[in-house]
Design an enzyme around this catalytic site. Structure first.
Site, short mmCIF file in Angstrom:
data_model
loop_
_atom_site.label_atom_id
_atom_site.label_comp_id
_atom_site.label_asym_id
_atom_site.label_seq_id
_atom_site.Cartn_x
_atom_site.Cartn_y
_atom_site.Cartn_z
N GLY A 1 -8.43 -8.19 9.63
CA GLY A 1 -7.37 -7.34 10.15
C GLY A 1 -6.92 -7.71 11.55
O GLY A 1 -6.03 -8.54 11.75
N ARG A 2 -7.60 -7.13 12.54
CA ARG A 2 -7.15 -7.30 13.92
C ARG A 2 -7.13 -8.76 14.36
O ARG A 2 -6.28 -9.16 15.16
CB ARG A 2 -8.02 -6.45 14.85
CG ARG A 2 -7.71 -4.95 14.70
CD ARG A 2 -8.80 -4.10 15.29
NE ARG A 2 -10.05 -4.24 14.56
CZ ARG A 2 -11.23 -3.77 14.97
NH1 ARG A 2 -11.30 -3.11 16.09
NH2 ARG A 2 -12.31 -3.95 14.24
N ARG B 1 -7.90 1.45 -2.35
CA ARG B 1 -8.70 1.40 -1.12
C ARG B 1 -9.57 2.64 -1.08
O ARG B 1 -9.08 3.77 -0.97
CB ARG B 1 -7.81 1.30 0.12
CG ARG B 1 -8.63 0.86 1.32
CD ARG B 1 -7.84 0.22 2.42
NE ARG B 1 -8.63 -0.86 3.01
CZ ARG B 1 -8.47 -1.33 4.22
NH1 ARG B 1 -7.53 -0.87 5.00
NH2 ARG B 1 -9.25 -2.30 4.67
N GLN C 1 0.85 -1.19 0.00
CA GLN C 1 0.00 0.00 0.00
C GLN C 1 0.89 1.24 0.00
O GLN C 1 1.87 1.32 0.75
CB GLN C 1 -0.91 0.02 1.23
CG GLN C 1 -1.99 1.10 1.11
CD GLN C 1 -2.87 1.22 2.33
OE1 GLN C 1 -2.38 1.35 3.45
NE2 GLN C 1 -4.18 1.20 2.13
N TYR D 1 -6.95 10.29 4.38
CA TYR D 1 -5.62 10.72 3.94
C TYR D 1 -5.71 11.45 2.59
O TYR D 1 -6.81 11.69 2.09
CB TYR D 1 -4.66 9.53 3.92
CG TYR D 1 -4.49 8.92 5.30
CD1 TYR D 1 -4.27 9.73 6.41
CD2 TYR D 1 -4.59 7.55 5.51
CE1 TYR D 1 -4.14 9.20 7.68
CE2 TYR D 1 -4.46 7.00 6.79
CZ TYR D 1 -4.23 7.84 7.87
OH TYR D 1 -4.11 7.31 9.13
#
Ligand SMILES: Cc1cc2nc3c(=O)[nH]c(=O)nc-3n(C[C@H](O)[C@H](O)[C@H](O)COP(=O)(O)O)c2cc1C
Length: 323
Positions: A304-305, A210, A99, A163
């Site tokens: 993910g987590r 993304r 990424q 972002y």
């Protein structure tokens, strides 16, 4: 009907199953943004049995940096370290994508040494001048090129979580009066310039985007905007769309504890495009992930987590679904 364990052919790659590790910042890079052995171990351990690994956001230039020990893609000197990472992950036969990101308004001035830049000026943040845009686009392309030279199978452009590219896309952060602000066409113009240039640079490699699909704010990005944007991303040569949150961030507090929290957005975007879509958000159970694929809500599921907590999540999923 496909299941979580079925392969997926995309571009010139075969993903062995539908389990994706989404990009997750580790803070394990060196102070100069280099890959470390610790980082390699972290990824290799979790890659065995994955369909696709998306490595954490790397900064394309110092002014877009997130934290002191963030991974970099801004300098040719980093290529050899990145190559050690791709070689190690390829040894377990998992495709690996990097990424790439610029934080826009978000970096701390102390970290980057200058005023952060953004589509629109707010406080200490300086508005990006039109003459600077080509250079920023080129920095994305150069970072992508370095990653491909280091053996990555593709690139994910970070267009979510508030972002830089998301700041252009969202009406909450883009108040420009020129051709890069206002209408949806104008707000998607800069992100699409980045996509086009990166697509050109990486030729036949995999390109993911993304997408910050919703801001969860009446005045922000809505899902209908994102359906339009998704079609344009597909036309521009994106191969996989990774659907997440926008200005609301990656784990909105109101979604805490809900399994599959960005799946509804991914599902409605999937209906208007043909390229595979990754769904994400609080997914814990392999049977839930499998159901998302079987019911054709998404094509790939990001864990993910749970993968951070349990590097063997994929192995356990394979066992429980095969039984
Ligand atoms: C520690 C941590 C770091 C993250 N870093 C990134 C990142 O570098 N890039 C990104 O797009 N998302 C990042 N995310 C968001 C995750 O990719 C993912 O979308 C989010 O955690 C929701 O999925 P989960 O509920 O399965 O964890 C990060 C999340 C966590 C918890």
């Amino acid at each position: 009907m496909a299941s979580l364990l079925d392969p997926l052919n995309v571009k010139n790659l075969t993903l062995r199953n539908r389990i994706v590790m989404p990009p997750m910042h580790t803070g394990l890079a060196s102070i100069n943004g280099e890959v470390t052995n610790e980082m390699i171990e972290h990824y290799v351990e979790r890659s065995v049995n994955l369909g696709l690994l998306i490595v954490e956001h790397s900064y394309i230039s110092i002014d877009g940096k997130y934290s002191a020990r963030q991974l970099g893609s801004h300098d040719d000197k980093l290529i050899s370290g990145l190559e050690k990472l791709t070689t190690s992950v390829h040894e377990v036969n998992t495709p690996i994508v990097l990424q790439i990101n610029h934080l826009g308004a978000k970096p701390s001035k102390d970290l980057i040494g200058i005023d952060p830049i953004s589509p629109s000026a707010i406080g200490d943040i300086r508005e990006i001048r039109i003459q600077e845009m080509d250079r920023i686009v080129e920095n994305y392309a150069l970072a992508a090129d370095r990653a491909i030279k280091a053996g990555f199978d593709g690139i994910e452009i970070h267009g979510a979580h508030g972002y830089l590219l998301n700041q252009f896309y969202s009406p909450l952060t883009n108040r420009r009066k020129d051709k890069y602000g206002g209408s949806l066409d104008n707000r998607t113009k800069f992100p699409l310039e980045v996509v086009n240039r990166v697509r050109e640079k990486i030729r036949d490699k995999l390109l993911l985007y993304r997408l910050g699909s919703v801001d969860l704010d009446k005045k922000g990005t809505q899902i209908d905007d994102s359906k339009q944007f998704a079609k344009r991303l597909e036309e521009a040569g994106v191969n996989i769309l990774d659907v997440s949150g926008g200005i609301c961030g990656h784990i909105p507090p109101e979604f805490q504890g809900r399994q599959g929290f960005f799946i509804p957005q991914a599902e409605s975007i999937k209906k208007v495009i043909k390229i595979p879509v990754i769904g994400v958000g609080g997914i814990k159970e392999s049977l839930f992930a499998d159901m998302l694929i079987r019911n054709e809500k998404v094509d790939l599921v990001a864990i993910g987590r749970e993968l951070i907590k349990d590097p063997d999540w994929s192995l356990k999923a394979i066992r429980s679904i095969s039984n």
